[in-house]
Design an enzyme around this catalytic site. Structure first.
Site, mmCIF file in Angstrom:
data_model
loop_
_atom_site.group_PDB
_atom_site.id
_atom_site.type_symbol
_atom_site.label_atom_id
_atom_site.label_comp_id
_atom_site.label_asym_id
_atom_site.label_seq_id
_atom_site.Cartn_x
_atom_site.Cartn_y
_atom_site.Cartn_z
ATOM 1 N NE ARG A 1 -4.202 -1.593 0.067
ATOM 2 C CZ ARG A 1 -4.301 -2.697 -0.636
ATOM 3 N NH1 ARG A 1 -3.283 -3.090 -1.393
ATOM 4 N NH2 ARG A 1 -5.412 -3.413 -0.610
ATOM 5 C CG HIS B 1 -2.734 -1.383 -6.948
ATOM 6 N ND1 HIS B 1 -3.237 -0.622 -5.924
ATOM 7 C CD2 HIS B 1 -2.671 -2.650 -6.456
ATOM 8 C CE1 HIS B 1 -3.467 -1.380 -4.862
ATOM 9 N NE2 HIS B 1 -3.131 -2.627 -5.172
#
Length: 314
Positions: A229, A277
């Site tokens: 993250r 991502h």
């Protein structure tokens, strides 16, 4: 009796469709439908909901909910909306996801280990020059985070001959991995690592885990891979460390704001590799099967899967 399970999601229709196809394979007695298609009676009776970036208002209209199945491994964006209701929240734990993440981590580590960023820079400069090579066994990789994904990635790196140190908040024992734990051990792990891989959950305790102070504790020239993250890294501090050479290169599959704004200097920094991502995308076929198995055990035997530890945040 058929149990109707709402699928609460703000995913675009094209992304939601493969999930609905996977859920259509449920056995007799389970019917998964988009939240908007529930009748008023079905909404009142629903005991479980499947969620993927849900609108919290959709859950407010399901008063009988006992638990919620998330389609994602990370739940930091989900917990604030669900905390007031005290719901049992189950995050996605899929062996296929762990394998995909381990593959991505190995690729990024090999990219740095074999000095590809430097060779790409030489290519752009028209420079033909061989750089010194270090055997994998002499390359120390720190795996920060030893959950299901971190364990899989650490094991694959060790199998490829890398010297792997694992760090976590709680103690672990893994074959072939030098495991450390606790706040006091982190500085030592960072100071001894050539490459650090971040695979920790996003919680208040891990926010900006790598800040200016932590980056200064790293071995000079350390390479960083973040596939967890974006909030784990203070990006302003990282840019400063990259400019000074304290960090040699950063591979960022995740960033603090996604999509990354066009004005971010991370786009143009010569020592940053950016990806959108994509390290480990949840597969609707394998993950959908896990969801259906969890639902069947609950409806047939009353067994809820293990849920998120609210105190830890994961």
């Amino acid at each position: 009796m058929t149990e109707t399970v709402p699928f609460c999601s703000r995913l675009p229709a094209a992304r939601a469709a493969p999930w609905l196809e996977a859920f259509a394979r449920a056995g007799p007695g389970i019917r998964v439908v988009p939240r908007a298609e529930l009748s008023a009676a079905e909404a009142q009776a629903a005991r479980v909901a499947i969620v993927a970036d849900p609108d919290p208002a959709d859950l407010d209209g399901l008063p009988a909910l006992d638990w919620v199945q998330s389609l994602w491994a990370g739940v930091e964006g989900l917990m604030p909306a669900l905390a007031p209701r005290g719901l049992h929240v189950v995050r996605m734990v899929d062996p296929a996801l762990a394998d995909s993440m381990a593959e991505a981590v190995l690729g990024h580590v090999l990219y740095l280990h074999r000095r590809l960023p430097e060779y790409l820079a030489q290519q752009r400069a028209g420079l033909w020059q061989q750089l010194p090579h270090v055997p994998a066994g002499q390359r120390r990789v720190a795996m920060l985070g030893l959950g299901a994904l971190g364990r899989a990635a650490a094991g694959l790196l060790a199998a490829q001959g890398f010297a792997v140190t694992g760090w976590s908040r709680r103690p672990h024992a893994l074959p072939g991995i030098d495991c450390r734990h606790g706040e006091a051990a982190l500085a030592e792990v960072l100071s001894g690592a050539d490459i650090a891989v971040l695979l920790l959950p996003a919680t208040p305790a891990t926010r900006h885990l790598l800040d200016a102070e932590r980056l200064a504790q790293c071995r000079p020239g350390i390479r960083i891979v973040n596939v967890a993250r974006g909030a784990l890294i203070d990006e302003a501090a990282l840019l400063g460390a990259l400019d000074r050479g304290q960090v040699g290169h950063a591979v960022l599959d995740v960033v603090s704001q996604e999509p990354l704004p066009a004005t971010s200097p991370l786009w143009r920094h010569p020592s940053v590799t950016l990806l959108p991502h994509v390290a480990a995308l949840t597969d609707p076929d394998s993950a959908g099967q896990i969801v259906l198995e969890n639902l069947a055990r609950y409806f047939d035997h009353g067994q809820r899967p293990g849920g998120v530890d609210r105190a830890a945040g994961y």
